[in-house]
Scaffold this motif. Structure first.
Motif, mmCIF file in Angstrom:
data_model
loop_
_atom_site.group_PDB
_atom_site.id
_atom_site.type_symbol
_atom_site.label_atom_id
_atom_site.label_comp_id
_atom_site.label_asym_id
_atom_site.label_seq_id
_atom_site.Cartn_x
_atom_site.Cartn_y
_atom_site.Cartn_z
ATOM 1 N N GLU A 50 50.353 34.380 36.049
ATOM 2 C CA GLU A 50 49.040 33.980 36.567
ATOM 3 C C GLU A 50 48.156 35.209 36.784
ATOM 4 O O GLU A 50 46.963 35.196 36.480
ATOM 5 N N TYR A 51 48.738 36.271 37.331
ATOM 6 C CA TYR A 51 47.997 37.509 37.548
ATOM 7 C C TYR A 51 47.453 38.050 36.226
ATOM 8 O O TYR A 51 46.273 38.374 36.108
ATOM 9 N N TYR A 54 44.327 36.447 34.518
ATOM 10 C CA TYR A 54 42.997 36.747 35.044
ATOM 11 C C TYR A 54 42.708 38.242 35.170
ATOM 12 O O TYR A 54 41.602 38.621 35.546
ATOM 13 N N ASN A 58 38.834 38.252 35.362
ATOM 14 C CA ASN A 58 38.436 38.066 36.752
ATOM 15 C C ASN A 58 39.406 38.829 37.663
ATOM 16 O O ASN A 58 40.288 38.238 38.286
ATOM 17 N N LYS A 60 39.225 40.115 40.609
ATOM 18 C CA LYS A 60 39.286 39.698 42.013
ATOM 19 C C LYS A 60 40.241 38.516 42.164
ATOM 20 O O LYS A 60 41.075 38.491 43.065
ATOM 21 N N LYS A 61 40.121 37.538 41.291
ATOM 22 C CA LYS A 61 41.008 36.381 41.340
ATOM 23 C C LYS A 61 42.450 36.798 41.064
ATOM 24 O O LYS A 61 43.377 36.303 41.717
ATOM 25 N N GLU A 64 43.811 38.317 44.197
ATOM 26 C CA GLU A 64 44.044 37.282 45.204
ATOM 27 C C GLU A 64 45.318 36.501 44.901
ATOM 28 O O GLU A 64 46.051 36.110 45.815
ATOM 29 N N ILE A 65 45.606 36.267 43.630
ATOM 30 C CA ILE A 65 46.841 35.586 43.235
ATOM 31 C C ILE A 65 48.043 36.394 43.717
ATOM 32 O O ILE A 65 48.992 35.842 44.281
ATOM 33 N N LYS A 68 48.092 36.289 47.765
ATOM 34 C CA LYS A 68 48.410 34.967 48.320
ATOM 35 C C LYS A 68 49.835 34.518 48.006
ATOM 36 O O LYS A 68 50.403 33.732 48.754
#
Length: 106
Positions: A50-51, A54, A58, A60-61, A64-65, A68
């Protein structure tokens, strides 16, 4: 007075694959004069996937992945501070599993 070490539940330990996948990190926000100890885990393949999805489009997203999914204490406090957030990203990046590789001619 001795600092109390932060702990995570057995459920978190089982979720990440065992205590060997957990690390303590000391994060500092020198602007707000805050220093906290947090528990982070080594990202698994799903989180890394997932990291990486993006990371270029993106960032920043992508960060955040990581935070979080791999930060297990003080999440809201870290998300609220840019210095603590970037420190958490850096701590997680340092413990990402990278195997040693030796290449040779075919």
């Amino acid at each position: 007075m001795a600092k109390v070490k932060k702990e995570v539940s057995q459920e978190v330990i089982d979720k990440v694959g065992g205590v060997e996948y957990l690390q303590r990190a000391l994060l500092k926000d020198e602007v707000k004069n805050i220093e906290i100890e947090v528990i982070v885990s080594v990202p698994d393949r799903n989180v890394l996937g997932e990291y990486m999805k993006y990371a270029q489009s993106n960032p920043k997203k992508a960060q955040e992945i990581l935070v979080k999914n791999c930060l297990h204490t003080d999440v809201e406090q870290v998300l609220a501070s840019r210095h603590l957030f970037m420190g958490a990203v850096s701590a997680i990046a340092e413990i990402m599993p990278i195997a040693e590789v030796r290449l040779g001619k075919y």
